[in-house]
Design a protein around this motif. Structure first.
Motif, mmCIF file in Angstrom:
data_model
loop_
_atom_site.group_PDB
_atom_site.id
_atom_site.type_symbol
_atom_site.label_atom_id
_atom_site.label_comp_id
_atom_site.label_asym_id
_atom_site.label_seq_id
_atom_site.Cartn_x
_atom_site.Cartn_y
_atom_site.Cartn_z
ATOM 1 N N ILE A 436 -3.269 14.011 43.636
ATOM 2 C CA ILE A 436 -2.900 14.032 42.226
ATOM 3 C C ILE A 436 -3.396 12.755 41.563
ATOM 4 O O ILE A 436 -3.417 11.685 42.178
ATOM 5 N N LYS A 437 -3.812 12.878 40.316
ATOM 6 C CA LYS A 437 -4.195 11.727 39.499
ATOM 7 C C LYS A 437 -3.206 11.650 38.346
ATOM 8 O O LYS A 437 -3.168 12.550 37.512
ATOM 9 N N VAL A 438 -2.397 10.597 38.336
ATOM 10 C CA VAL A 438 -1.333 10.504 37.329
ATOM 11 C C VAL A 438 -1.620 9.458 36.254
ATOM 12 O O VAL A 438 -0.814 9.277 35.346
ATOM 13 N N SER A 439 -2.768 8.797 36.326
ATOM 14 C CA SER A 439 -3.031 7.705 35.382
ATOM 15 C C SER A 439 -3.086 8.188 33.937
ATOM 16 O O SER A 439 -2.807 7.418 33.026
ATOM 17 N N ALA A 440 -3.440 9.475 33.715
ATOM 18 C CA ALA A 440 -3.477 10.009 32.354
ATOM 19 C C ALA A 440 -2.261 10.872 32.038
ATOM 20 O O ALA A 440 -2.169 11.437 30.950
ATOM 21 N N VAL A 441 -1.325 10.973 32.980
ATOM 22 C CA VAL A 441 -0.118 11.784 32.786
ATOM 23 C C VAL A 441 1.023 10.865 32.360
ATOM 24 O O VAL A 441 1.309 9.867 33.026
ATOM 25 N N LYS A 442 1.701 11.199 31.287
ATOM 26 C CA LYS A 442 2.829 10.378 30.840
ATOM 27 C C LYS A 442 3.907 10.350 31.918
ATOM 28 O O LYS A 442 4.149 11.360 32.583
ATOM 29 N N PRO A 443 4.575 9.210 32.103
ATOM 30 C CA PRO A 443 5.573 9.098 33.171
ATOM 31 C C PRO A 443 6.625 10.206 33.154
ATOM 32 O O PRO A 443 7.030 10.694 34.213
ATOM 33 N N GLU A 444 7.058 10.614 31.978
ATOM 34 C CA GLU A 444 8.097 11.643 31.903
ATOM 35 C C GLU A 444 7.581 13.028 32.283
ATOM 36 O O GLU A 444 8.362 13.972 32.440
ATOM 37 N N ARG A 445 6.275 13.168 32.449
ATOM 38 C CA ARG A 445 5.676 14.455 32.825
ATOM 39 C C ARG A 445 5.308 14.529 34.302
ATOM 40 O O ARG A 445 4.787 15.551 34.754
ATOM 41 N N ARG A 515 -10.451 22.497 42.721
ATOM 42 C CA ARG A 515 -10.656 21.165 42.167
ATOM 43 C C ARG A 515 -10.352 21.164 40.676
ATOM 44 O O ARG A 515 -10.312 22.204 40.038
ATOM 45 N N MET A 516 -10.131 19.975 40.121
ATOM 46 C CA MET A 516 -9.921 19.837 38.681
ATOM 47 C C MET A 516 -10.916 18.879 38.031
ATOM 48 O O MET A 516 -10.865 18.668 36.837
ATOM 49 N N SER A 517 -11.779 18.257 38.828
ATOM 50 C CA SER A 517 -12.867 17.408 38.334
ATOM 51 C C SER A 517 -12.414 16.006 37.959
ATOM 52 O O SER A 517 -11.230 15.673 37.960
ATOM 53 N N GLY A 518 -13.415 15.217 37.575
ATOM 54 C CA GLY A 518 -13.155 13.855 37.129
ATOM 55 C C GLY A 518 -12.461 13.796 35.800
ATOM 56 O O GLY A 518 -12.045 12.731 35.359
ATOM 57 N N ALA A 519 -12.344 14.927 35.127
ATOM 58 C CA ALA A 519 -11.689 14.946 33.821
ATOM 59 C C ALA A 519 -10.229 15.367 33.915
ATOM 60 O O ALA A 519 -9.636 15.798 32.935
ATOM 61 N N SER A 520 -9.643 15.271 35.120
ATOM 62 C CA SER A 520 -8.227 15.598 35.269
ATOM 63 C C SER A 520 -7.436 14.842 34.217
ATOM 64 O O SER A 520 -7.580 13.639 34.059
ATOM 65 N N GLY A 521 -6.577 15.548 33.496
ATOM 66 C CA GLY A 521 -5.984 14.934 32.313
ATOM 67 C C GLY A 521 -4.486 14.861 32.308
ATOM 68 O O GLY A 521 -3.856 14.467 33.286
ATOM 69 N N LYS A 522 -3.869 15.289 31.194
ATOM 70 C CA LYS A 522 -2.475 14.974 30.915
ATOM 71 C C LYS A 522 -1.481 15.888 31.607
ATOM 72 O O LYS A 522 -0.281 15.613 31.598
ATOM 73 N N VAL A 523 -1.935 16.998 32.194
ATOM 74 C CA VAL A 523 -1.034 17.914 32.894
ATOM 75 C C VAL A 523 -0.999 17.542 34.372
ATOM 76 O O VAL A 523 -2.047 17.405 35.006
ATOM 77 N N PRO A 524 0.174 17.357 34.980
ATOM 78 C CA PRO A 524 0.220 17.022 36.404
ATOM 79 C C PRO A 524 -0.401 18.145 37.232
ATOM 80 O O PRO A 524 -0.050 19.313 37.076
ATOM 81 N N ALA A 525 -1.334 17.781 38.105
ATOM 82 C CA ALA A 525 -2.078 18.777 38.870
ATOM 83 C C ALA A 525 -2.181 18.338 40.324
ATOM 84 O O ALA A 525 -2.780 17.301 40.622
ATOM 85 N N ALA A 526 -1.579 19.133 41.204
ATOM 86 C CA ALA A 526 -1.719 18.923 42.643
ATOM 87 C C ALA A 526 -2.927 19.739 43.085
ATOM 88 O O ALA A 526 -2.883 20.969 43.116
ATOM 89 N N ILE A 527 -3.994 19.069 43.404
ATOM 90 C CA ILE A 527 -5.260 19.732 43.686
ATOM 91 C C ILE A 527 -5.686 19.494 45.130
ATOM 92 O O ILE A 527 -5.082 18.692 45.844
#
Length: 605
Positions: A436-445, A515-527
């Motif tokens: 998971i990449k969480v750097s672009a996901v808000k903490p509350e999400r 995969r979700m790519s290098g553009a993984s964004g604001k939605v938490p994604a377990a990939i």
């Protein structure tokens, strides 16, 4: 030596684990390197074929054994913006070689496909496998055994990892990677994302969407968001395979051309003919791999590199694991905010201080190994610079920008990080392992506990969204997207749909073996869920309504179902025969059968 004890401990662990495979690799490298250049030992017939098309001067040089010959591996094609600038590079490189009394030849071309073109299309199912095809294609070119060093012209997602695998397979040859640079800044990335979401909701038409996309991707060069392509360039520089300061210079500029010629001259300077012989397999050691992972975390880089770095390291006999990557994330501060982890693009990052500033900050904090071998001939401190153009057209290297960033909202200092960790981590639990990449996901999400909605194809998600069936809290489980099922395509087109639902106030997450790519964004994604569904992983036993808990803070991914009940369920087995044909997919059946798991790099080697 690296000052930070935790970095040293992880490196020592990696070195100890890798010894059974790294030592035989180095033995082969030394034996091959000790044999010296092979061209002089080719038969006359072999050699005549090798230089038949050359001009008289180059023929005379190649006929002897006193001058080096530089092999060029190119990913040029003129459809893809990132690789179109490479059209003119071979002649620049040949000319630079001639000025040194040497020669250069295009050894071969490799395919370069674009995930942006194939996103959501059938062709994406061959994207990941193209990495290994690229490695093999480069090997075919270099197998003529005519070369004393190689330069690799490649930029994007699978191209650079494939070229690195090839360079390390031919690890006795010196190697320098030559980028083309990012396109100039176009439509801001956040505006592009906004238009995509409006289109997903049916609020704007295709004409507006195409207008926005064309304004974003508008000229020669790499896409400017910080996805896999630009993560590749960061990696090549921080791992010592670029010339310093070359990653993010725009195409078609005098400095870009000067850096290309510089790379050719440097590659010819580090062959076995001279006193600075620097084989690629010695540049990429355990310390360089750790430096690459630290750089990935410090910049909020691509999740795809949890696959590629593992496969690249393996080509040098180094056994990198997801646990190593996750542990390094815990000790690496986030120093850059580049879209999707911010509003800026890579041009803004470069203008704020770029790679030289970043490397210096990480070195001063003790988070990188300084005492590495690099293609440039210095330790990593030699990369804490910025490249400029001198009056005579040559490059000059200047100390990195002042201690204050040119834009603290984009690039910050190690003592004022955007986050204390890199935000890319491993998830564990009764579903197996995931990333998971969480750097672009808000903490509350970052923590979602909700019922599963099961899909066996990404297009089913769009149909459910359009019908209104997803207007609630849920975890979208998109399975049978792993490398054995269909080549592990990126599922990036799901981001706008899930983003719309999240913006409506719903708790939403994605769980997938794709995969979700290098553009993984604001939605938490377990990939990259491993084991994948096709190999009988627990994800294949999920049912609609099962409660899933994804905890991006604690690093867990759990199916909240009694273990006995879960184990007793039959594994889903949808008809996947449709993945085997069309647009060349039939040619990749052998890859789908042979590919390894995601946590081992999803490689066929």
């Amino acid at each position: 030596m690296t000052a930070d004890r935790r970095i040293e401990e992880i490196t020592d662990r990696l070195r100890e684990r890798s010894a059974p495979t790294r030592e035989p690799y180095l033995k082969r490298l030394r034996e091959r390197g000790a044999e010296g250049p092979k061209r002089a030992r080719l038969t006359c017939g072999n050699l005549a074929h090798g230089f038949a098309a050359c001009g008289p001067t180059d023929k005379a040089r190649l006929a002897g054994d006193a001058t080096p010959n530089l092999g060029i591996i190119t990913a040029y094609n003129d459809m893809l913006s990132a690789h179109q600038p490479f059209e003119t590079y071979p002649e620049m490189i040949r000319q630079a070689a001639r000025e040194m009394g040497a020669t250069a030849q295009v050894a071969g071309g490799v395919p370069a496909m674009c995930d942006g073109v194939t996103q959501g299309q059938i062709g994406m199912e061959m994207s990941l496998f193209s990495r290994d095809v690229i490695a093999m294609s480069a090997a075919v070119g270099l197998s003529h055994d005519m070369f004393d060093a190689a330069v690799y012209l490649g930029v994007c997602d699978k191209i650079v990892p494939g070229l690195v695998i090839a360079a390390l397979t031919f690890g006795h040859l010196p190697a320098i990677f030559v980028p083309a640079g990012p396109m100039t800044t176009g439509l801001p990335n956040d505006e592009k994302s906004r238009i995509r979401q409006l289109y997903a909701e049916g609020k704007v038409g295709r004409d507006k969407l195409l207008e926005a996309e064309s304004a974003s991707y508008h000229g020669p060069g790499t896409c400017t968001f910080y996805g896999t392509a630009n993560s590749n360039q960061m990696l090549m520089e921080i791992m010592g395979l670029h010339t310093p300061g070359s990653s993010f210079i725009n195409p078609g500029t005098p400095l870009r051309d000067a850096l290309t010629k510089e790379a050719a001259r440097r590659a010819l300077s580090i062959t076995a003919f001279g006193n600075e012989y620097t084989p690629a397999g010695l540049v990429v050691d355990e310390r360089a791999v750790v430096n690459g992972v630290v750089g990935l975390h410090a910049t909020g880089g691509s999740t795809n590199h949890t696959l590629h770095l593992v496969a690249m390291a393996a080509a040098a006999g180094i056994q990198l694991t997801w646990q190593d990557i996750s542990d390094l994330s815990d000790v690496t501060p986030l120093l850059a905010r580049v879209y999707p982890n911010g509003l800026a693009d890579v041009n803004h990052f470069h203008a704020a201080g770029g790679m030289g500033f970043l490397i210096r900050e990480l070195l001063d904090r003790g988070l990188l190994h300084e005492d590495v071998r690099t293609a440039w001939g210095t330790g990593l401190r030699g990369y804490a610079i910025e490249a400029k153009l001198a009056a005579d057209g040559q490059t000059v290297k200047r100390e990195a920008a002042p201690r204050e960033s040119g834009d603290p909202k984009v690039l910050t200092t190690a003592d004022k990080p955007f986050s204390e960790n890199g935000g890319l981590r491993m998830l564990t639990g009764n579903m197996g392992h995931a990333v998971i990449k969480v750097s672009a996901v808000k903490p509350e999400r970052r923590i979602v506990e909700a019922p599963a909605v099961i899909f066996n194809d990404q297009n089913e998600v769009k149909a459910a969204f359009d019908s209104g069936a997803l207007d609630r809290d849920f975890v979208a489980v998109v399975r049978f997207q792993g490398p054995q099922s269909n080549g592990m395509p990126e599922l990036h087109k799901l981001t706008p749909l899930l983003g719309v639902l999240q913006d409506r106030g719903h708790k939403v997450a994605l769980v997938t073996d794709g995969r979700m790519s290098g553009a993984s964004g604001k939605v938490p994604a377990a990939i990259h869920v491993t084991p994948e569904a096709k190999s009988g992983g627990a994800i294949a036993r999920l049912r609609d309504g099962d409660m899933i808990r994804l905890d991006g803070e604690a690093g867990t991914l759990e199916i909240l179902v009694d273990e006995a009940e879960l184990s007793a369920r039959e594994t889903a087995s949808p008809d996947l025969s449709g993945n085997s044909f069309g647009l060349g997919r039939e040619l990749f059946e052998v890859f789908r059968r042979a590919v390894g798991p995601a946590n081992e790099g999803a490689s066929v080697f």
